[in-house]
Design an enzyme around this catalytic site. Structure first.
Site, mmCIF file in Angstrom:
data_model
loop_
_atom_site.group_PDB
_atom_site.id
_atom_site.type_symbol
_atom_site.label_atom_id
_atom_site.label_comp_id
_atom_site.label_asym_id
_atom_site.label_seq_id
_atom_site.Cartn_x
_atom_site.Cartn_y
_atom_site.Cartn_z
ATOM 1 C CG ASP A 189 -2.076 0.923 1.114
ATOM 2 O OD1 ASP A 189 -2.115 1.700 0.133
ATOM 3 O OD2 ASP A 189 -2.959 0.897 1.995
ATOM 4 C CB VAL A 190 3.218 2.686 -2.182
ATOM 5 C CG1 VAL A 190 4.170 1.809 -1.411
ATOM 6 C CG2 VAL A 190 2.859 2.047 -3.517
ATOM 7 C CE LYS A 191 -4.398 4.625 0.139
ATOM 8 N NZ LYS A 191 -3.722 3.742 1.128
ATOM 9 N NE ARG A 192 5.678 5.834 -3.484
ATOM 10 C CZ ARG A 192 5.623 5.976 -2.177
ATOM 11 N NH1 ARG A 192 4.559 6.497 -1.603
ATOM 12 N NH2 ARG A 192 6.641 5.587 -1.413
#
Length: 374
Positions: A189-192
C-alpha cells in the site's frame, strides 16, 4: 496491451527488460544498476553489532532471535525470521501467469481475507516492542507467521516502515521477501501516482523483477490522470504483477474528488480500468479500491464494477466500522472478486502468536460465510 516481455540476465545478475506493445512501440528499461538483492543481507554490515552476536554471513535480528528475545509471555520474545534461512530462498520474480489469475487462485483456496500489516506506534507499544526497526521486524514476523496458509494476501502499509528511515525500508524489503517465502500474495500500500519518468521510476521500484521492494501488487492514485499510470500498468502486466487503482475510497473526504462530475471522476477511472482488463479471466490484473463504508452501492453511485473485470480491494472492515455483511451488501453479485483487508481488528489480538492465529482464522471464516454466494 502488452504482447510479450523479453528478458536477458547477464553473468552479474543484471537484467535488461524490453516490453513490446501491441502498437509496435518498444519500451526498454535497463536495470543494470540494480544489484541482485539478498534478503538475508549477506552483503550488508551488521548494524547492531553491539547488541547481537554476528552470525556467519548474516545479520542477527533477521537470521535469528530479536536482541530483546526471551520473555515467555510473547510480548518481547523471538519471532520466526522474516526470511527463514532454512528455506530455499525464492528469487524475486513471478511466473508468467497474470496477477488476476493468481489472486483468484489464492482467494479460492484461502478466502477473501487480506491481513493488513500496519505497525502503528500504538500497536508496537501494546505489544511491548520498541518503536524502531527491531520492533518492526519482530511485529512483522509474527503477523506473517499467523497469516501464512490462512489468508489470500497481506497488505503492508509502506508509511509505517518509511517513518523509520533506511532501516525501516530494509524491514519492508524483508517483509516482501517473507511473503514470497510463505506463499502469501503481497499488496504493497503505497498509493503512488505521478507522471512520465517519475512514474516509471516508481513502477521499477515496486513492479520490476529483482527490485528490492518488488511486490505482487501495489496501490496507485489516478488523480494526475489515469493515463499517467501507464508505465506501472504496463510493467505490472509484463512481469505478472498487479495494481490497485483508487476508485471510491473509504475516507469521507474522497467524495470531494471522486464523486465530482457526470459521469463522476470515479466512473471514468472505472471505465479505463475496464479497457485494461478486457479479455482477462477470471478477472484482470488492474484492480479497484472501493471502500466497504460507502453510503450506497457502487451502481447507485454510477460505477459499473461488473463490467470492469477488476478485482476489488474493499477497505473499511473492522476498526473503520464496516462488517462482512456490509461488504456483501455493497458488492452484491461481485463478492467472488472482493479482497477484504483487515488490519487493527487482527493486530490488536497480539502479541501472543496463538492469539494472532486465532484472530486470523476467525476473520477468515466469518468473511467466507458473509461473502458466500447465495
Amino acid at each position: 496491451m502488452v504482447d510479450r516481455t523479453l528478458e536477458r540476465r547477464d553473468d552479474e545478475g543484471r537484467t535488461a527488460l524490453a516490453v513490446l506493445g501491441s502498437g509496435g512501440a518498444a519500451l526498454a528499461r535497463h536495470l543494470s544498476r540494480r544489484r541482485r538483492w539478498d534478503p538475508l543481507g549477506h552483503d550488508r554490515p551488521c548494524r547492531t553489532q553491539r547488541r547481537c552476536r554476528r552470525r556467519p554471513g548474516g545479520h542477527g535480528p533477521v537470521g535469528g532471535p530479536h536482541p530483546a528475545a526471551g520473555a515467555a509471555d510473547g510480548r518481547r520474545g523471538s519471532a520466526t525470521p522474516l526470511v527463514p534461512s532454512s528455506h530455499h530462498r525464492q528469487e524475486n520474480r513471478v511466473t508468467t501467469t497474470h496477477f488476476g489469475a493468481r489472486l483468484a487462485e489464492a482467494m479460492g483456496r484461502h478466502g477473501p481475507l487480506c491481513v493488513g500489516l500496519d505497525p502503528h506506534p500504538r500497536l508496537l507499544a501494546d505489544w511491548g516492542l520498541p518503536d524502531d526497526a527491531d520492533g518492526l521486524r519482530v511485529f512483522s514476523g509474527r503477523v506473517l507467521d499467523a497469516a501464512a496458509g490462512r489468508c489470500a494476501a497481506v497488505k503492508p502499509q509502506s508509511a509505517f516502515f518509511e517513518r523509520h528511515g533506511a532501516e525501516g525500508v530494509r524491514v519492508l524489503e524483508e517483509v516482501l521477501a517473507g511473503c514470497r517465502e510463505r506463499g502469501l500474495l503481497s499488496v504493497l500500500d503505497v498509493k503512488r501516482g505521478d507522471i512520465g519518468s517519475t512514474m516509471l521510476a516508481y513502477a521499477e521500484a515496486y513492479l520490476a523483477d529483482g527490485a528490492p521492494l518488488a511486490a505482487d501488487s501495489v496501490t496507485l492514485s489516478p488523480y494526475l490522470g489515469y493515463g499517467a499510470l501507464r508505465p506501472a500498468v504496463d510493467l505490472a502486466r509484463a512481469t505478472g504483477r498487479g495494481v490497485w487503482v483508487l476508485g471510491l475510497t473509504s475516507n469521507p473526504e474522497g467524495a470531494q474528488v471522486q464523486q465530482v462530475g457526470s459521469p463522476s471522476v470515479a466512473a471514468r477511472v472505472v471505465d479505463q480500468v475496464a479497457a485494461d482488463n478486457a479479455g482477462l479471466a477470471p478477472f484482470g490484473d488492474v484492480g479497484l479500491v472501493v471502500g466497504a463504508t460507502l453510503p450506497a452501492t457502487p451502481s447507485v453511485l454510477g460505477l459499473d464494477l461488473s463490467a470492469a473485470g477488476a478485482p476489488v480491494l474493499a477497505p473499511g472492515v473492522g476498526a473503520q466500522g464496516a462488517s462482512g455483511a456490509d461488504v456483501a451488501r455493497v458488492f452484491a453479485g461481485l463478492t467472488d472478486r472482493v479482497l477484504v483487508p483487515v488490519g487493527r481488528g487482527i493486530l490488536a489480538a497480539g502479541p501472543r502468536p496463538d492469539d494472532l492465529v486465532r484472530a486470523v482464522t476467525t476473520w477468515s471464516g466469518q468473511l467466507r460465510r458473509d461473502l458466500a454466494p447465495g
